[in-house]
Design a protein around this motif. Structure first.
Motif, PDB file in Angstrom:
ATOM      1  N   GLY A 133     -20.768 -51.821 -12.875  1.00 34.82           N
ATOM      2  CA  GLY A 133     -21.758 -51.742 -13.941  1.00 34.82           C
ATOM      3  C   GLY A 133     -23.190 -51.618 -13.450  1.00 34.82           C
ATOM      4  O   GLY A 133     -24.124 -51.908 -14.203  1.00 34.82           O
ATOM      5  N   GLU A 134     -23.407 -51.156 -12.205  1.00 38.40           N
ATOM      6  CA  GLU A 134     -24.762 -51.030 -11.675  1.00 38.40           C
ATOM      7  C   GLU A 134     -25.461 -49.758 -12.169  1.00 38.40           C
ATOM      8  O   GLU A 134     -26.684 -49.691 -12.180  1.00 38.40           O
ATOM      9  N   LEU A 135     -24.694 -48.746 -12.531  1.00 34.84           N
ATOM     10  CA  LEU A 135     -25.278 -47.474 -12.945  1.00 34.84           C
ATOM     11  C   LEU A 135     -25.561 -47.483 -14.436  1.00 34.84           C
ATOM     12  O   LEU A 135     -24.871 -48.143 -15.226  1.00 34.84           O
ATOM     13  N   ARG A 136     -26.574 -46.715 -14.847  1.00 36.85           N
ATOM     14  CA  ARG A 136     -26.980 -46.645 -16.246  1.00 36.85           C
ATOM     15  C   ARG A 136     -27.129 -45.194 -16.672  1.00 36.85           C
ATOM     16  O   ARG A 136     -27.449 -44.307 -15.868  1.00 36.85           O
ATOM     17  N   ASP A 137     -26.879 -44.967 -17.946  1.00 38.46           N
ATOM     18  CA  ASP A 137     -27.090 -43.637 -18.513  1.00 38.46           C
ATOM     19  C   ASP A 137     -28.564 -43.248 -18.393  1.00 38.46           C
ATOM     20  O   ASP A 137     -29.455 -44.071 -18.635  1.00 38.46           O
ATOM     21  N   GLN A 138     -28.816 -42.006 -17.980  1.00 43.48           N
ATOM     22  CA  GLN A 138     -30.159 -41.450 -17.784  1.00 43.48           C
ATOM     23  C   GLN A 138     -30.905 -42.076 -16.608  1.00 43.48           C
ATOM     24  O   GLN A 138     -32.122 -41.927 -16.494  1.00 43.48           O
TER      25      GLN A 138
ATOM     26  N   GLY B 106     -31.550 -36.154  -9.636  1.00 38.56           N
ATOM     27  CA  GLY B 106     -31.142 -35.881 -11.011  1.00 38.56           C
ATOM     28  C   GLY B 106     -30.985 -37.165 -11.799  1.00 38.56           C
ATOM     29  O   GLY B 106     -31.253 -38.267 -11.291  1.00 38.56           O
ATOM     30  N   ASN B 107     -30.545 -37.023 -13.044  1.00 37.01           N
ATOM     31  CA  ASN B 107     -30.343 -38.159 -13.948  1.00 37.01           C
ATOM     32  C   ASN B 107     -28.866 -38.246 -14.309  1.00 37.01           C
ATOM     33  O   ASN B 107     -28.223 -37.236 -14.621  1.00 37.01           O
ATOM     34  N   LEU B 108     -28.343 -39.458 -14.270  1.00 37.11           N
ATOM     35  CA  LEU B 108     -26.951 -39.687 -14.631  1.00 37.11           C
ATOM     36  C   LEU B 108     -26.760 -39.555 -16.136  1.00 37.11           C
ATOM     37  O   LEU B 108     -27.649 -39.896 -16.919  1.00 37.11           O
TER      38      LEU B 108
ATOM     39  N   ILE C 107     -26.077 -22.528  -8.762  1.00 34.02           N
ATOM     40  CA  ILE C 107     -24.755 -22.722  -9.352  1.00 34.02           C
ATOM     41  C   ILE C 107     -24.673 -24.143  -9.889  1.00 34.02           C
ATOM     42  O   ILE C 107     -24.992 -25.107  -9.184  1.00 34.02           O
ATOM     43  N   LEU C 108     -24.242 -24.266 -11.138  1.00 32.96           N
ATOM     44  CA  LEU C 108     -24.107 -25.586 -11.740  1.00 32.96           C
ATOM     45  C   LEU C 108     -22.853 -26.269 -11.203  1.00 32.96           C
ATOM     46  O   LEU C 108     -21.758 -25.705 -11.230  1.00 32.96           O
ATOM     47  N   ALA C 109     -23.046 -27.484 -10.712  1.00 37.18           N
ATOM     48  CA  ALA C 109     -21.928 -28.326 -10.276  1.00 37.18           C
ATOM     49  C   ALA C 109     -22.111 -29.706 -10.896  1.00 37.18           C
ATOM     50  O   ALA C 109     -23.230 -30.146 -11.162  1.00 37.18           O
ATOM     51  N   LYS C 110     -20.998 -30.376 -11.147  1.00 35.81           N
ATOM     52  CA  LYS C 110     -21.031 -31.722 -11.712  1.00 35.81           C
ATOM     53  C   LYS C 110     -20.259 -32.663 -10.799  1.00 35.81           C
ATOM     54  O   LYS C 110     -19.191 -32.314 -10.289  1.00 35.81           O
ATOM     55  N   ALA C 111     -20.831 -33.836 -10.602  1.00 37.60           N
ATOM     56  CA  ALA C 111     -20.192 -34.873  -9.781  1.00 37.60           C
ATOM     57  C   ALA C 111     -19.967 -36.108 -10.642  1.00 37.60           C
ATOM     58  O   ALA C 111     -20.824 -36.473 -11.453  1.00 37.60           O
ATOM     59  N   ARG C 112     -18.820 -36.733 -10.477  1.00 40.03           N
ATOM     60  CA  ARG C 112     -18.487 -37.942 -11.230  1.00 40.03           C
ATOM     61  C   ARG C 112     -18.487 -39.153 -10.305  1.00 40.03           C
ATOM     62  O   ARG C 112     -18.059 -39.072  -9.158  1.00 40.03           O
ATOM     63  N   PHE C 113     -18.966 -40.292 -10.888  1.00 43.84           N
ATOM     64  CA  PHE C 113     -19.092 -41.514 -10.108  1.00 43.84           C
ATOM     65  C   PHE C 113     -18.494 -42.676 -10.911  1.00 43.84           C
ATOM     66  O   PHE C 113     -18.860 -42.885 -12.071  1.00 43.84           O
ATOM     67  N   PRO C 114     -17.576 -43.441 -10.317  1.00 45.88           N
ATOM     68  CA  PRO C 114     -17.070 -44.635 -11.009  1.00 45.88           C
ATOM     69  C   PRO C 114     -18.144 -45.708 -11.072  1.00 45.88           C
ATOM     70  O   PRO C 114     -18.987 -45.826 -10.178  1.00 45.88           O
ATOM     71  N   ASN C 115     -18.105 -46.491 -12.133  1.00 44.69           N
ATOM     72  CA  ASN C 115     -19.123 -47.533 -12.344  1.00 44.69           C
ATOM     73  C   ASN C 115     -18.428 -48.861 -12.607  1.00 44.69           C
ATOM     74  O   ASN C 115     -18.658 -49.517 -13.622  1.00 44.69           O
ATOM     75  N   ARG C 116     -17.565 -49.248 -11.650  1.00 48.69           N
ATOM     76  CA  ARG C 116     -16.759 -50.457 -11.851  1.00 48.69           C
ATOM     77  C   ARG C 116     -17.611 -51.713 -11.905  1.00 48.69           C
ATOM     78  O   ARG C 116     -17.308 -52.643 -12.638  1.00 48.69           O
TER      79      ARG C 116
ATOM     80  N   ILE D  45     -23.138 -46.475 -29.053  1.00 52.18           N
ATOM     81  CA  ILE D  45     -22.016 -46.958 -28.251  1.00 52.18           C
ATOM     82  C   ILE D  45     -21.896 -46.014 -27.061  1.00 52.18           C
ATOM     83  O   ILE D  45     -21.721 -44.808 -27.235  1.00 52.18           O
ATOM     84  N   THR D  46     -22.019 -46.586 -25.848  1.00 49.67           N
ATOM     85  CA  THR D  46     -22.039 -45.764 -24.633  1.00 49.67           C
ATOM     86  C   THR D  46     -20.897 -46.172 -23.720  1.00 49.67           C
ATOM     87  O   THR D  46     -20.683 -47.363 -23.475  1.00 49.67           O
ATOM     88  N   GLN D  47     -20.184 -45.171 -23.215  1.00 49.47           N
ATOM     89  CA  GLN D  47     -19.136 -45.406 -22.221  1.00 49.47           C
ATOM     90  C   GLN D  47     -19.725 -45.193 -20.838  1.00 49.47           C
ATOM     91  O   GLN D  47     -20.059 -44.070 -20.452  1.00 49.47           O
ATOM     92  N   ASN D  48     -19.885 -46.293 -20.077  1.00 46.83           N
ATOM     93  CA  ASN D  48     -20.489 -46.239 -18.746  1.00 46.83           C
ATOM     94  C   ASN D  48     -19.479 -46.428 -17.622  1.00 46.83           C
ATOM     95  O   ASN D  48     -19.861 -46.592 -16.469  1.00 46.83           O
ATOM     96  N   GLN D  49     -18.175 -46.396 -17.946  1.00 45.22           N
ATOM     97  CA  GLN D  49     -17.192 -46.616 -16.890  1.00 45.22           C
ATOM     98  C   GLN D  49     -17.247 -45.505 -15.843  1.00 45.22           C
ATOM     99  O   GLN D  49     -17.029 -45.747 -14.664  1.00 45.22           O
ATOM    100  N   THR D  50     -17.545 -44.307 -16.275  1.00 46.49           N
ATOM    101  CA  THR D  50     -17.701 -43.164 -15.367  1.00 46.49           C
ATOM    102  C   THR D  50     -18.930 -42.389 -15.801  1.00 46.49           C
ATOM    103  O   THR D  50     -19.099 -42.110 -16.990  1.00 46.49           O
TER     104      THR D  50
END
Length: 475
Positions: free
Chosen positions: A352-357, A97-99, A341-350, A285-290
């Protein structure tokens, strides 16, 4: 070579002798003839001595060599060994999937204008309220100042109207008191006149005083009402002036584009001097902390799906783990079309390695339990069956053969092992290791390399020093 040279020499001598015989007398001396015979006999003895020595050397060599069957016996195959241990077997499922960023805002101007300043850079992390861009503010600032002046004038007019109303209300109160007093005076005089204590003229005077006081009260009431109307008008004027001032201030604030949330500034496509209209895209302006990942879970996993399940995130190619999160949301109903079934998972990005999409692989971990895992390199397949080679001690007959091979035993100084082919039932694969459902027990030793050259009962030996695998104890 020696024999040939001697024969040539003899032939030469004989030729010379023959020549001499022709030129000399018929009888030759006896000493010359004896020398020739001794020379021929010496040459013959040398040839016999050389051939006999060579034959003796061959016999001695053949006697010391081992039998041909012993030389042809196969040597032990060096392999890597690994002791079977109990590991943690993970039941999991892979998804792609895409973040998605927790929050993303597209900045658009609320008023048109020309860009006069760009106050931040793309990629900069800003706090809420940080100025991003500024549009030509001169005209709006003048309008704000004028609006402030009008508010001040309206406030002063309102204050004057309020003061005048207060003064008139005081007069009205005094006039009302006077009317009350004149009414009492009129009743008193009227009683005295009825008793004959005062004249009718005094009663008429009291009536005139009462009427004058009532007229004064009525006039005061009208003036108070007018003052109230003036105050209401002043208040309305002040409110309008304040609204105009607020609109001017809002317009001025719209000229200064600020960050509505904290986050990272995206690409800024405009530059100083560009003219922008309402609705144009200035930046993001993007919040990437989570970050959040949407997962479509098959409905047959519904009984295992719950909030808090661990989820491991890796790159699209699965090369390395990026982050670990957990299921934060589970839909209450399934998708009727896909039966997921739709499920959502959250990931911390302390870090800064993860990016939107960003496209990622997610592994939902359903359960963990003890089990046996073996390397994929230890598995061989034959006729649809899977096998492993277990390192074992040789049988009694094989031990006797080993004892007979003293040369080999003397060189290695170690007891030889044999590989026994054993069928196993496999489960899923985990980190290049198969789960073994049956066929192996903890403590057994298996072969993990070189299995393509092995057969059941083949002699094996641990890999030489320098190998990453040390020799475990044989079973």
């Amino acid at each position: 070579m020696e024999s040939s040279e001697s024969q040539n020499s003899t032939t030469t001598d004989e030729s010379q002798t023959s020549t001499k015989k022709d030129n000399s007398p018929k009888t030759s001396p006896p000493s010359s003839r004896r020398q020739k015979w001794w020379l021929a006999l010496s040459l013959l003895l040398l040839l016999l001595a050389g051939g006999g020595g060579f034959a003796l050397w061959r016999v001695l060599q053949s006697g010391s060599s081992p039998p041909a069957t012993a030389q042809q016996k196969p040597r032990a195959t060096p392999v890597k060994l690994q002791e079977v241990e109990t590991s943690t077997v993970v039941e999991s499922s892979q998804y792609v999937g895409n973040l998605n960023a927790q929050q993303e805002i597209i900045l658009r101007p609320k008023t048109e204008g020309r860009v006069t300043q760009v106050l931040v850079s793309a990629g900069e992390v800003v706090e809420q309220g940080t100025p991003i861009l500024e549009l030509s503010p001169e005209r709006s600032q003048a309008e704000v100042e004028a609006a402030k002046a009008r508010v001040q004038a309206a406030r002063e007019a309102r204050n004057n109207a309020r003061a005048e109303l207060q003064a008139l209300q005081a007069e009205l109160k005094s006039a009302a008191a006077e009317v009350k007093l004149q009414k009492e005076e009129f009743r008193r005089v009227k009683f005295l006149v009825s008793q004959g204590a005062q004249s009718q003229q005094q009663l008429d005077q009291a009536r005139r005083n009462l009427e004058a006081a009532q007229s004064t009260l009525n006039a005061a009431q009208q003036r108070v009402q007018a003052a109230r109307s003036s105050l209401e008008q002043a208040n309305a004027t002040l409110a309008q002036a304040q609204a105009n001032a607020q609109a001017a201030r809002t317009d001025l604030q719209d000229k200064n584009v600020v960050a509505p949330i904290s986050g990272e500034v995206g690409d800024i496509p405009v530059k100083i001097g560009d003219y922008v209209a309402v609705g144009d895209n200035l930046t993001t302006i993007t919040q990437n902390q989570t970050l959040e990942l949407r997962l479509s879970i098959p409905i047959d996993r519904a009984n295992q799906l719950r909030r808090g399940l661990p989820v491991e995130l890796s790159s699209a190619g699965g090369e390395r783990t990026l982050a670990t999160g957990q299921i934060s949301f589970v839909a209450s109903r399934a998708n009727p079309n896909t039966q997921t079934i739709l499920a959502k998972a959250r990931f911390p990005n302390r870090e800064g390695e993860l990016r939107d999409q960003q496209k990622v692989q997610a592994r939902v971990i359903w359960d963990k339990q003890p089990g046996i895992l073996v390397p994929t390199t230890a598995i061989s397949r034959l006729g649809g069956q899977t096998f492993v080679f277990v390192a074992s001690k040789p049988s009694q007959s094989q031990q006797q053969e080993q004892q007979g091979q003293q040369g080999q035993q003397g060189q290695q100084g170690k007891e030889q092992l044999v590989a026994r082919q054993k069928p196993v039932e496999l489960g899923g694969i985990q980190d290049n290791r198969y789960q073994v459902l049956s066929g192996l027990e903890p403590g057994q030793t298996i072969v993990t390399s070189g299995i393509m050259s092995l057969t059941d009962g083949a002699a094996i030996m641990p890999a030489p020093q320098g190998s990453s695998t040390q020799k475990p104890q044989p079973q």
